[in-house]
Design a protein around this motif. Structure first.
Motif, mmCIF file in Angstrom:
data_model
loop_
_atom_site.group_PDB
_atom_site.id
_atom_site.type_symbol
_atom_site.label_atom_id
_atom_site.label_comp_id
_atom_site.label_asym_id
_atom_site.label_seq_id
_atom_site.Cartn_x
_atom_site.Cartn_y
_atom_site.Cartn_z
ATOM 1 N N LYS A 121 -31.504 -84.637 -49.609
ATOM 2 C CA LYS A 121 -31.009 -85.891 -50.184
ATOM 3 C C LYS A 121 -31.468 -87.060 -49.313
ATOM 4 O O LYS A 121 -31.072 -87.144 -48.146
ATOM 5 C CB LYS A 121 -29.483 -85.837 -50.299
ATOM 6 C CG LYS A 121 -29.020 -84.776 -51.305
ATOM 7 C CD LYS A 121 -27.512 -84.597 -51.375
ATOM 8 C CE LYS A 121 -27.140 -83.596 -52.483
ATOM 9 N NZ LYS A 121 -25.717 -83.220 -52.486
ATOM 10 N N ALA A 152 -22.582 -81.537 -56.412
ATOM 11 C CA ALA A 152 -21.346 -81.702 -55.627
ATOM 12 C C ALA A 152 -21.121 -80.422 -54.845
ATOM 13 O O ALA A 152 -20.421 -79.513 -55.293
ATOM 14 C CB ALA A 152 -20.189 -81.976 -56.578
ATOM 15 N N ASP A 261 -21.010 -85.365 -57.591
ATOM 16 C CA ASP A 261 -21.397 -85.432 -56.169
ATOM 17 C C ASP A 261 -20.853 -86.702 -55.515
ATOM 18 O O ASP A 261 -20.456 -86.694 -54.337
ATOM 19 C CB ASP A 261 -22.924 -85.346 -56.029
ATOM 20 C CG ASP A 261 -23.350 -84.942 -54.612
ATOM 21 O OD1 ASP A 261 -22.469 -84.595 -53.789
ATOM 22 O OD2 ASP A 261 -24.556 -84.967 -54.330
ATOM 23 N N THR A 264 -17.122 -85.901 -54.724
ATOM 24 C CA THR A 264 -16.940 -84.950 -53.615
ATOM 25 C C THR A 264 -17.349 -85.587 -52.277
ATOM 26 O O THR A 264 -16.667 -85.444 -51.264
ATOM 27 C CB THR A 264 -17.670 -83.618 -53.907
ATOM 28 O OG1 THR A 264 -16.928 -82.567 -53.332
ATOM 29 C CG2 THR A 264 -19.079 -83.545 -53.405
ATOM 30 N N THR A 265 -18.441 -86.335 -52.281
ATOM 31 C CA THR A 265 -18.909 -86.916 -51.018
ATOM 32 C C THR A 265 -18.015 -88.069 -50.578
ATOM 33 O O THR A 265 -17.797 -88.256 -49.375
ATOM 34 C CB THR A 265 -20.378 -87.384 -51.134
ATOM 35 O OG1 THR A 265 -21.120 -86.369 -51.783
ATOM 36 C CG2 THR A 265 -21.002 -87.610 -49.778
ATOM 37 N N GLY A 269 -17.064 -85.717 -47.613
ATOM 38 C CA GLY A 269 -18.334 -85.570 -46.897
ATOM 39 C C GLY A 269 -18.361 -86.140 -45.486
ATOM 40 O O GLY A 269 -17.451 -86.851 -45.055
ATOM 41 N N ARG A 270 -19.455 -85.836 -44.805
ATOM 42 C CA ARG A 270 -19.649 -86.297 -43.416
ATOM 43 C C ARG A 270 -19.900 -87.803 -43.364
ATOM 44 O O ARG A 270 -19.453 -88.476 -42.433
ATOM 45 C CB ARG A 270 -20.847 -85.551 -42.791
ATOM 46 C CG ARG A 270 -20.676 -84.063 -42.768
ATOM 47 C CD ARG A 270 -21.972 -83.349 -42.431
ATOM 48 N NE ARG A 270 -22.997 -83.517 -43.474
ATOM 49 C CZ ARG A 270 -24.138 -82.886 -43.500
ATOM 50 N NH1 ARG A 270 -24.450 -82.042 -42.532
ATOM 51 N NH2 ARG A 270 -25.014 -83.087 -44.467
ATOM 52 N N ASN A 271 -20.636 -88.313 -44.357
ATOM 53 C CA ASN A 271 -20.906 -89.759 -44.368
ATOM 54 C C ASN A 271 -19.608 -90.554 -44.464
ATOM 55 O O ASN A 271 -19.430 -91.566 -43.797
ATOM 56 C CB ASN A 271 -21.822 -90.109 -45.548
ATOM 57 C CG ASN A 271 -23.250 -89.656 -45.304
ATOM 58 O OD1 ASN A 271 -23.952 -90.225 -44.475
ATOM 59 N ND2 ASN A 271 -23.670 -88.609 -45.991
HETATM 60 O O1 LIG Z 1 -24.279 -83.841 -50.157
HETATM 61 C C1 LIG Z 1 -23.189 -83.443 -49.816
HETATM 62 C C2 LIG Z 1 -22.234 -82.836 -50.757
HETATM 63 O O2 LIG Z 1 -22.782 -82.642 -52.027
HETATM 64 C C3 LIG Z 1 -22.777 -83.573 -48.393
HETATM 65 O O3 LIG Z 1 -22.446 -84.892 -48.122
HETATM 66 P P1 LIG Z 1 -22.340 -85.367 -46.603
HETATM 67 O O4 LIG Z 1 -23.724 -85.328 -46.029
HETATM 68 O O5 LIG Z 1 -21.732 -86.733 -46.647
HETATM 69 O O6 LIG Z 1 -21.422 -84.359 -45.944
#
Ligand SMILES: O=C(CO)COP(=O)(O)O
Ligand SMILES: NC(=O)C1=CN([C@@H]2O[C@H](COP(=O)(O)OP(=O)(O)OC[C@H]3O[C@@H](n4cnc5c(N)ncnc54)[C@H](O)[C@@H]3O)[C@@H](O)[C@H]2O)C=CC1
Length: 350
Positions: A121, A152, A261, A264-265, A269-271
């Motif tokens: 991504k 997602a 996605d 979920t993000t 997610g990490r971001n």
């Molecule tokens: O792409 C992701 C989930 O689909 C992961 O997102 P992160 O990199 O923000 O963790």
């Protein structure tokens, strides 16, 4: 494609290791794949041992996906060319900032009729102020067909075998069923669409929106604000695809790669997590990435930079205020509390 396809996974981070679990399982049980899957591992030492050695002996990536077994038929290889040279299907799953260099290393050294599937991504900056999709870069350097998979799919939950969906973008009716077979399980359901560029644009851009969701969390806003960010982010994603990646189908945005996605993000997610900490601690993104992610890599802030590079060149920053302000906040050019003001005067509020 003939029979017994050999598969190589290029990348062994959090997502690379989770997908290795699924691919290893399918390659073992399905006759049309070679049961041995190679996985390129960027070598590093963990407590005095090579990561490849740990993966091959203990079948676990103790650094990037601890607590999950990778099937024994997935073999970790530290030499990229060795791992990839005999493969018919190359799965690209490295943080996007490393892909160009790895493709250059593979140039002329893979099977000429191999196909690629990119799970990466992000974008890369192109000459002349533009940006390029990662699958296009791989295709250009390696001269192979490259399809994409985005959805997602938080890696830890996929590895836990919690039910989810994903989207493959593939225009080629010959390869689509092969890729679907290789990836799909009862708990990882694949839909194939032919609008591949939009699938990839969604996967890249949602990471910018997730940074915005994290800023709002850091400032103490609630779920209504987050929904507004998700909606405005989605509108910018649609506009971006319709402006720069025509023809783009609206239906693709309601596949897993789109709205699912984003949700979920923006929640898990990490971001999102690092962006929340950015607001709360005042530390830089780079510092927090090192402190909080144990070697895993953030894609959102660099993607925001890449997208901004193009929007600025085209004098279009104001048409994408969410993407633009996320970039400016990440670099310190704008204070986080200016973010909501940018959303308040968003052009979507007609
Ligand atoms: O792409 C992701 C989930 O689909 C992961 O997102 P992160 O990199 O923000 O963790
Ligand atoms: N983690 C997730 O939940 C998901 C990630 N993705 C995407 O998949 C792609 C890969 O992400 P992850 O597997 O999570 O990676 P990651 O974030 O876990 O990154 C760590 C990986 O980068 C490698 N690395 C570090 N420095 C390197 C260098 N100098 N050269 C080459 N490799 C180096 C490490 O060895 C490790 O394999 C990204 O584009 C991400 O957006 C997509 C869906 C889910």
């Amino acid at each position: 494609m003939g029979d017994k396809k050999k598969v190589c996974i290029i990348g062994s981070g959090n997502w690379g290791s989770a997908i290795a679990k699924l691919i290893g399982y399918n390659a073992q049980r399905l006759n049309h794949f070679d049961s041995i899957v190679t996985m390129y591992v960027y070598e590093e030492m963990i407590d005095g041992r090579k990561l490849t050695e740990i993966i091959n002996q203990e079948h676990e990536n103790v650094k990037y996906l601890p607590g999950h077994k990778i099937p024994a038929n997935v073999v970790a290889v530290s030499n990229l060319v060795e791992a990839a040279k005999d493969a018919d299907i190359l799965i690209f799953v490295v943080p996007h900032q490393f892909i160009k260099k790895q493709c250059e290393e593979l140039k002329g050294k893979i099977k000429p009729n191999a196909v690629g599937l990119s799970l990466i991504k992000g974008f890369d900056q192109a000459e002349g102020g533009g940006i390029e999709l990662i699958s296009h870069i791989i295709k250009k350097i390696l001269n192979i067909d490259v399809f994409v998979l985005m959805g997602a799919n938080l890696a830890g939950e996929v590895a836990d075998e919690k039910f989810c969906e994903t989207t493959i973008g593939c225009k080629n009716p010959e390869f689509a069923p092969v890729l679907k077979d290789l990836i799909e399980t009862d708990n990882f359901k694949v839909s194939v669409v032919d609008d591949a560029d939009t699938v990839e644009v969604c996967g890249a851009l949602k990471n910018i929106v997730a940074c915005g969701a994290g800023f709002a969390d850091g400032m103490g806003f609630g779920d209504n604000t987050k929904s507004a960010i998700i909606r405005l982010g989605l509108m910018e994603m649609i506009k971006f695809a319709e402006t720069f990646y025509k023809p783009s189908q609206l239906s693709t945005f309601i596949e897993s790669c789109g709205v699912a996605d984003l949700i979920t993000t923006c929640y898990g997610g990490r971001n999102r997590k690092v962006s929340e900490a950015f607001v709360k601690t005042g530390k830089s993104i780079e510092e927090l990435e090192k402190e909080m992610l144990n070697g895993q890599k953030l894609q959102g802030p660099i993607t925001a930079l890449e997208v901004n590079h193009m929007l600025k060149t085209k004098n279009m920053e104001n048409e994408f205020p969410l993407f633009t302000s996320v970039h400016k906040i990440c670099t310190g050019a704008l204070k986080p509390d200016a973010f909501i003001e940018q959303l308040r005067k968003h052009p979507e509020h007609k």
